[in-house]
Enzyme design. Structure first.
Site, short mmCIF file in Angstrom:
data_model
loop_
_atom_site.label_atom_id
_atom_site.label_comp_id
_atom_site.label_asym_id
_atom_site.label_seq_id
_atom_site.Cartn_x
_atom_site.Cartn_y
_atom_site.Cartn_z
N ASN A 102 49.97 -27.17 7.38
CA ASN A 102 48.94 -28.21 7.30
C ASN A 102 47.71 -27.61 6.62
OD1 ASN A 102 47.61 -30.73 8.01
ND2 ASN A 102 46.52 -29.59 9.60
N HIS A 104 43.65 -27.89 6.61
CA HIS A 104 42.59 -28.44 7.47
C HIS A 104 41.23 -28.00 6.93
CE1 HIS A 104 40.62 -29.89 11.06
NE2 HIS A 104 39.94 -28.76 11.09
N SER A 131 41.47 -24.18 5.78
CA SER A 131 42.52 -23.29 6.28
C SER A 131 43.89 -23.93 6.06
CB SER A 131 42.37 -23.08 7.79
OG SER A 131 41.10 -22.59 8.12
N ASP A 140 45.90 -28.59 15.09
CA ASP A 140 45.20 -27.60 14.24
C ASP A 140 45.14 -26.21 14.88
OD1 ASP A 140 44.71 -29.67 12.42
OD2 ASP A 140 42.81 -30.19 13.36
#
Ligand code: GRF
Length: 215
Positions: A102, A104, A131, A140
């Site tokens: 992911n 973020h 990140s 997250d």
């Protein structure tokens, strides 16, 4: 790829592929928002898409089971969440150890969740960033692979800061996908290897857009 919004990260990956900088193929773009720009962009580029509305399913689990069955059908080596605005059920996340990342917009572990730019400004931080991290069931919270840092400048508002982060966010995502694709980064269930050795702190995107170990 999984996306819910405008798709600028998807565009960055497509453009890197078109420039010959990224030897990957995007085999599908999946979304919980049928009208989102990311899906339109994917269609323009001939990438298969699938959208489904969560409200039409009995539960989060039922939605995720459907969505990820479709994702498995395109046999991705890597699943990239970029602005996918849904928590994914734990049982589904656990089916893809080391295969889901992911992007973020914060320097995790600072500011998981929403409104990161505003929260950075309110806290008076002098630095912000983006990140790329492994996806685990908690929001997250997976191991951070790499970060891009930007300064917070006097006079910044959430929009100007978001724009500065976004440019670096695109680069760090492209560089991470590239390094995963060519084996420079290997993602395991509980570890990240960089050049064949365990990575103990997140890589850093330098000013030449290269990933390097942070000192
Ligand atoms: C990015 O800032 C991402 O980090 C966040 O949502 C935004 C998605 O942007 N989670 P886009 O849809 O790729 O333009």
């Amino acid at each position: 790829m999984l996306a819910s919004g405008r798709g600028s990260n998807l565009r960055a990956l497509i453009q890197a592929q078109e420039r010959g900088e990224l030897d990957t193929r995007i085999v599908g773009v999946f979304s919980d928002r049928p009208a989102c720009a990311a899906l339109a962009l994917a269609r323009e580029h001939g990438i298969p898409t699938l959208a489904a509305k969560p409200a039409k399913f009995a539960s989060r689990q039922a939605f995720d089971d459907f969505m990820f069955r479709e994702i498995e059908a395109v046999q991705p080596d890597l699943i990239v969440c970029a602005g996918y605005m849904r928590l994914i059920s734990e049982s589904v996340v656990r089916r893809f150890p080391g295969r889901m990342i992911n992007i973020h917009p914060s320097l995790l572990p600072k500011y998981p969740g929403l409104d990161t730019h505003m929260r950075v400004l309110e806290a008076g931080d002098s630095e912000h960033g983006a990140s790329v991290h492994c996806v685990i069931p908690a929001l997250d919270a997976g191991a951070v692979i790499a970060q891009a840092r930007v300064p917070v400048l006097p006079g910044d508002d959430a929009d100007s800061l978001a724009q500065r982060v976004l440019e670096r966010e695109h680069s760090v995502l492209v560089q991470c996908v590239k390094a995963i694709a060519d084996g420079t980064i290997e993602l395991g269930t509980n570890h990240i290897d960089w050049r064949g050795k365990p990575l103990h702190s997140p890589l850093r995107l330098n000013q030449r857009d290269q990933l390097e170990e942070s000192t």
